[in-house]
Design a protein around this motif. Structure first.
Motif, PDB file in Angstrom:
ATOM      1  N   UNK A  78       0.831  -1.197   0.000  1.00  0.00           N
ATOM      2  CA  UNK A  78       0.000   0.000   0.000  1.00  0.00           C
ATOM      3  C   UNK A  78       0.863   1.242   0.000  1.00  0.00           C
ATOM      4  N   UNK A  79       0.210   2.353  -0.099  1.00  0.00           N
ATOM      5  CA  UNK A  79       0.899   3.646  -0.126  1.00  0.00           C
ATOM      6  C   UNK A  79       1.636   3.902   1.183  1.00  0.00           C
ATOM      7  N   UNK A  80       2.660   4.734   1.109  1.00  0.00           N
ATOM      8  CA  UNK A  80       3.416   5.121   2.301  1.00  0.00           C
ATOM      9  C   UNK A  80       2.483   5.817   3.288  1.00  0.00           C
ATOM     10  N   UNK A  81       2.626   5.493   4.552  1.00  0.00           N
ATOM     11  CA  UNK A  81       1.893   6.180   5.604  1.00  0.00           C
ATOM     12  C   UNK A  81       0.509   5.650   5.908  1.00  0.00           C
ATOM     13  N   UNK A  82       0.099   4.536   5.287  1.00  0.00           N
ATOM     14  CA  UNK A  82      -1.256   4.040   5.553  1.00  0.00           C
ATOM     15  C   UNK A  82      -1.337   3.081   6.736  1.00  0.00           C
ATOM     16  N   UNK A  83      -0.190   2.776   7.348  1.00  0.00           N
ATOM     17  CA  UNK A  83      -0.220   1.950   8.549  1.00  0.00           C
ATOM     18  C   UNK A  83       0.235   0.516   8.378  1.00  0.00           C
ATOM     19  N   UNK A  84       1.022   0.243   7.355  1.00  0.00           N
ATOM     20  CA  UNK A  84       1.497  -1.134   7.150  1.00  0.00           C
ATOM     21  C   UNK A  84       2.368  -1.594   8.316  1.00  0.00           C
ATOM     22  N   UNK A  85       3.277  -0.742   8.785  1.00  0.00           N
ATOM     23  CA  UNK A  85       4.147  -1.118   9.913  1.00  0.00           C
ATOM     24  C   UNK A  85       3.334  -1.317  11.187  1.00  0.00           C
ATOM     25  N   UNK A  86       2.336  -0.482  11.390  1.00  0.00           N
ATOM     26  CA  UNK A  86       1.462  -0.638  12.558  1.00  0.00           C
ATOM     27  C   UNK A  86       0.690  -1.945  12.461  1.00  0.00           C
ATOM     28  N   UNK A  87       0.256  -2.279  11.270  1.00  0.00           N
ATOM     29  CA  UNK A  87      -0.437  -3.548  11.053  1.00  0.00           C
ATOM     30  C   UNK A  87       0.492  -4.718  11.352  1.00  0.00           C
ATOM     31  N   UNK A  88       1.745  -4.616  10.919  1.00  0.00           N
ATOM     32  CA  UNK A  88       2.716  -5.673  11.221  1.00  0.00           C
ATOM     33  C   UNK A  88       2.943  -5.807  12.728  1.00  0.00           C
ATOM     34  N   UNK A  89       3.013  -4.685  13.432  1.00  0.00           N
ATOM     35  CA  UNK A  89       3.182  -4.752  14.890  1.00  0.00           C
ATOM     36  C   UNK A  89       1.987  -5.457  15.545  1.00  0.00           C
ATOM     37  N   UNK A  90       0.787  -5.183  15.045  1.00  0.00           N
ATOM     38  CA  UNK A  90      -0.405  -5.843  15.575  1.00  0.00           C
ATOM     39  C   UNK A  90      -0.355  -7.343  15.303  1.00  0.00           C
ATOM     40  N   UNK A  91       0.069  -7.711  14.103  1.00  0.00           N
ATOM     41  CA  UNK A  91       0.210  -9.129  13.757  1.00  0.00           C
ATOM     42  C   UNK A  91       1.256  -9.780  14.659  1.00  0.00           C
ATOM     43  N   UNK A  92       2.366  -9.084  14.871  1.00  0.00           N
ATOM     44  CA  UNK A  92       3.405  -9.609  15.755  1.00  0.00           C
ATOM     45  C   UNK A  92       2.902  -9.804  17.177  1.00  0.00           C
ATOM     46  N   UNK A  93       2.105  -8.867  17.667  1.00  0.00           N
ATOM     47  CA  UNK A  93       1.548  -8.989  19.016  1.00  0.00           C
ATOM     48  C   UNK A  93       0.631 -10.207  19.111  1.00  0.00           C
ATOM     49  N   UNK A  94      -0.183 -10.405  18.092  1.00  0.00           N
ATOM     50  CA  UNK A  94      -1.069 -11.567  18.077  1.00  0.00           C
ATOM     51  C   UNK A  94      -0.259 -12.865  18.010  1.00  0.00           C
ATOM     52  N   UNK A  95       0.771 -12.872  17.183  1.00  0.00           N
ATOM     53  CA  UNK A  95       1.623 -14.060  17.070  1.00  0.00           C
ATOM     54  C   UNK A  95       2.277 -14.375  18.410  1.00  0.00           C
ATOM     55  N   UNK A  96       2.754 -13.352  19.093  1.00  0.00           N
ATOM     56  CA  UNK A  96       3.365 -13.543  20.409  1.00  0.00           C
ATOM     57  C   UNK A  96       2.365 -14.168  21.381  1.00  0.00           C
ATOM     58  N   UNK A  97       1.119 -13.693  21.354  1.00  0.00           N
ATOM     59  CA  UNK A  97       0.072 -14.256  22.196  1.00  0.00           C
ATOM     60  C   UNK A  97      -0.169 -15.732  21.881  1.00  0.00           C
ATOM     61  N   UNK A  98       0.083 -16.132  20.638  1.00  0.00           N
ATOM     62  CA  UNK A  98      -0.124 -17.512  20.199  1.00  0.00           C
ATOM     63  C   UNK A  98       1.102 -18.397  20.439  1.00  0.00           C
ATOM     64  N   UNK A  99       2.166 -17.827  21.022  1.00  0.00           N
ATOM     65  CA  UNK A  99       3.376 -18.601  21.282  1.00  0.00           C
ATOM     66  C   UNK A  99       4.303 -18.722  20.090  1.00  0.00           C
ATOM     67  N   UNK A 100       4.117 -17.867  19.105  1.00  0.00           N
ATOM     68  CA  UNK A 100       4.954 -17.877  17.905  1.00  0.00           C
ATOM     69  C   UNK A 100       6.161 -16.979  18.152  1.00  0.00           C
ATOM     70  N   UNK A 101       7.343 -17.476  17.818  1.00  0.00           N
ATOM     71  CA  UNK A 101       8.562 -16.677  17.909  1.00  0.00           C
ATOM     72  C   UNK A 101       8.573 -15.665  16.765  1.00  0.00           C
TER      73      UNK A 101
END
Length: 162
Positions: A38-61
């Protein structure tokens, strides 16, 4: 659904729901590849951080690598950052053992283990390194599911995308 600060990802519920399902597949041991664009500044990195947080909750490294907008950045930069994070989290001896006979092929992305950093200038060397990387991730994922997050791919050098 990942736990994220209220208002940080407005209107992303369908995307988060789909990514959450994919993270749960990773947690069950499946290989999954996702590209978020997507375009710069639309929140891709924030989305990745959210995915990472969910993965951490699931026990994923989780291992994170970020491309840099600098001429002359080392080859495989985001991959080496992510793999160095894996080495720190899992331990050098665990990753070295998981790499096995492929250790020399992996040295361009496993700088955290020390040793020479050969360049993979030819296609054959790149393919061998890609195969070795897949074997390493498969081996490590048997012990604990692994998520690799690569951010800012718009600045990726050719080696990163190979």
């Amino acid at each position: 659904m990942p736990t994220i600060p209220a208002g940080e990802l407005v209107g992303r519920d369908p995307v988060l729901a789909r990514l959450s399902l994919l993270v749960e597949r990773v947690a069950r041991g499946e290989r999954v590849t996702v590209v978020i664009s997507g375009e710069a500044g639309i929140g891709k990195s924030t989305l990745l951080r959210a995915v990472g947080a969910h993965a951490d909750e699931q026990g994923v490294s989780i291992a994170w690598g970020t491309c840099v907008d600098l001429p002359g950045a080392p080859a495989y930069w985001p991959w080496s950052r992510a793999f160095d994070e894996m080495v720190r989290e899992r331990g050098a001896s665990v990753v070295r053992e998981a790499a096995g006979d492929d250790l020399a092929l992996l040295s361009p992305v496993l700088s955290g283990l020390g040793g020479p950093l050969p360049t993979l200038d030819d296609q054959r060397g790149q393919l061998l390194a890609m195969d070795a990387t897949g074997r390493l991730l498969d081996t490590l994922a048997r012990e604990q599911p692994q998520l690799i997050l690569l951010d800012d791919l718009q600045w990726a050098d050719p080696s990163t995308l190979t």
